[in-house]
Design an enzyme around this catalytic site. Structure first.
Site, short mmCIF file in Angstrom:
data_model
loop_
_atom_site.label_atom_id
_atom_site.label_comp_id
_atom_site.label_asym_id
_atom_site.label_seq_id
_atom_site.Cartn_x
_atom_site.Cartn_y
_atom_site.Cartn_z
N ASP A 207 20.47 6.26 -8.10
CA ASP A 207 20.36 5.52 -9.22
C ASP A 207 18.62 4.49 -9.01
O ASP A 207 18.87 4.04 -8.12
CB ASP A 207 21.37 3.90 -10.25
CG ASP A 207 22.87 4.72 -10.00
OD1 ASP A 207 22.82 5.89 -10.23
OD2 ASP A 207 23.65 3.59 -10.62
N HIS A 280 23.04 10.30 -3.02
CA HIS A 280 23.86 12.07 -3.47
C HIS A 280 23.42 13.04 -2.87
O HIS A 280 22.08 12.62 -2.60
CB HIS A 280 24.99 11.81 -4.24
CG HIS A 280 26.06 10.84 -4.43
ND1 HIS A 280 27.82 11.28 -4.04
CD2 HIS A 280 25.62 9.44 -5.01
CE1 HIS A 280 28.11 10.15 -5.23
NE2 HIS A 280 27.28 8.75 -4.78
N SER A 400 15.88 0.26 -1.21
CA SER A 400 14.84 1.83 -0.63
C SER A 400 14.30 3.25 -1.44
O SER A 400 14.55 2.62 -2.96
CB SER A 400 15.45 1.12 0.26
OG SER A 400 14.58 2.39 0.93
#
Length: 435
Positions: A207, A280, A400
């Site tokens: 995200d 992911h 980050s």
């Protein structure tokens, strides 16, 4: 019967004459003692001989040489204290004025040359000299501290309102479940909240916000629009000697297909503090080598990324290189300020944000200083590590950046725009029909 005599030397003195005796004693004392007006103590009535008093005053009087040394020492102390006070008072203002002048001169140079206003070499070194690693380690320690149960709704609620956290998507929407800020940052999501696009060959790994995307066929590629970084400095040297000896550019040497049907692409996704902090796998791929660059911990926010060239090459990062069905594939988690650590679930030996000492302003002489670990070593009882699309890889302990650098057919088209918000599983691009 109460005696009305008090001792005075070898004689007895009537109590009525005490005042007269005190006046005589005051007349025998020096003038500076008389001016103080101190009333003499009655128990000190015994008088010293005149020669003894003179000897005592002579002994107590300091010598001229000692007086001169004490005066010089006091003068030095006064000068030192005045200069120290002057520096502490005016040095910060002088540094600020010098920084403002240098900023304006660099701004004028960029305007004269028609280039984008980015950090100069001096500004970059000053920024890198800040104790950001110490701050990040302190923040990591503080975030891992136990949070008392009564404070959790207030602290986590305030954080959620400031950074717009959607707590309803979390697997545990109750604030009291998270014992520390670090546990709240890395919260898991409910099953089915993020849908993985099965039709897209490449989906978003996290995200966040899309900073930049596009072709990476040149030696310099963009980290944001108009600000570049070196692909060779970012990835490090080529893996094999054969690749290094080939008369090709670095980008071309990375490719696994040399028939001209493929091209290198990149995509940069920034995770804000309020985003879901786990990342992911964006595709089905197989990592073959891991490189850990222990660099700086500069901020990777969009404003800093558009101001500081080569930011991703300066920062600490964990890089995995391997292959997917279209050729070369790399997946990089970039560290940043206040990121306590970058955690990769499959790599227990990886330790990021380590203490490196008080090397303020020191930079590694080359971005090629890294730790390398070969993965998927052929063993009969252990299969190689492979990821499927959507598999959980790791987590940041604060926001980050994820950088994807991959090989794909020339008809690969991105489905995103710069600056848009994106979620895990959404399509990053597709392979267009050649017809």
């Amino acid at each position: 019967m109460v005696s009305y005599f008090v001792p005075r030397g070898r004689f007895l003195l009537k109590a009525g004459n005490i005042r007269k005796a005190i006046q005589e004693q005051q007349q025998q004392q020096p003038k500076h003692v008389q001016q103080n007006g101190n009333w003499p103590v009655l128990r000190h009535f015994r008088q010293l001989p005149s020669n003894a008093a003179s000897n005592e005053s002579t002994a107590a009087k300091p010598k001229p040489e000692r007086i001169r040394q004490q005066t010089q020492l006091q003068l030095r102390r006064n000068v030192l204290s005045r200069w120290t006070g002057f520096l502490l008072r005016w040095a910060p203002m002088g540094l600020c004025v010098f920084g403002a002048i240098e900023w304006q001169l660099h701004k004028l140079r960029c305007g004269r040359d028609g280039t984008q206003r980015t950090a100069s070499e001096f500004q970059s070194r000053v920024y890198c000299s800040l104790p950001l690693r110490i701050m990040s380690r302190c923040w990591g320690w503080l975030a891992a501290c136990y949070m008392p149960n009564p404070l959790r709704p207030y602290i986590y609620g305030w954080y959620s309102s400031i950074f717009k956290v959607n707590i309803d998507e979390a697997l545990y929407p109750d604030y009291n479940h998270y014992t520390s800020l670090a546990e709240f940052f890395t919260r898991p999501l409910k099953e089915g909240v993020r849908i993985i696009d099965a039709n897209s060959p490449l989906v978003s790994p996290a995200d966040g916000k899309v900073l930049h995307f596009g072709s990476a066929s040149d030696s310099l590629i963009e980290q944001v629009k108009g600000v570049n970084y070196s692909i060779e400095d970012f990835l490090g040297p080529l893996q094999t000697v054969e690749q290094s000896n080939e008369p090709l550019s670095y980008a071309e040497a990375l490719k696994r297909k040399r028939d001209g049907s493929t091209e290198l692409y990149q995509c940069v996704i920034y995770l804000a503090p309020g985003d879901y902090h786990r990342f992911h796998s964006p595709a089905a791929w197989e990592p073959t080598v891991r490189r850990h660059f222990s660099g700086e911990l500069l901020s990777v926010s969009p404003k800093v990324a558009s101001w500081l060239p080569g930011l991703f090459c300066l920062n600490e990062r964990v890089l995995y290189m391997g292959k997917w069905k279209h050729g070369f594939f790399s997946y990089t988690a970039v560290g940043a300020t206040n990121v306590g650590s970058v955690e990769i679930y499959m790599d227990a030996e990886l330790k990021t944000n380590r203490w490196t000492g008080f090397n303020v302003g020191a930079h590694p002489p080359s971005t090629y200083e890294y730790d390398e670990l070969l993965l998927n070593v052929k063993q009969p009882d252990q299969p190689g590590q492979k990821f499927s699309k959507g598999d959980l890889i790791g987590q940041f302990n604060m926001g980050s950046t994820i950088v994807l650098l991959f090989e794909a057919p020339k008809n690969f088209k991105f489905d995103i725009v710069a600056g848009q918000k994106i979620s895990v599983g959404e399509s990053l691009g597709h392979i267009a029909d050649r017809n």
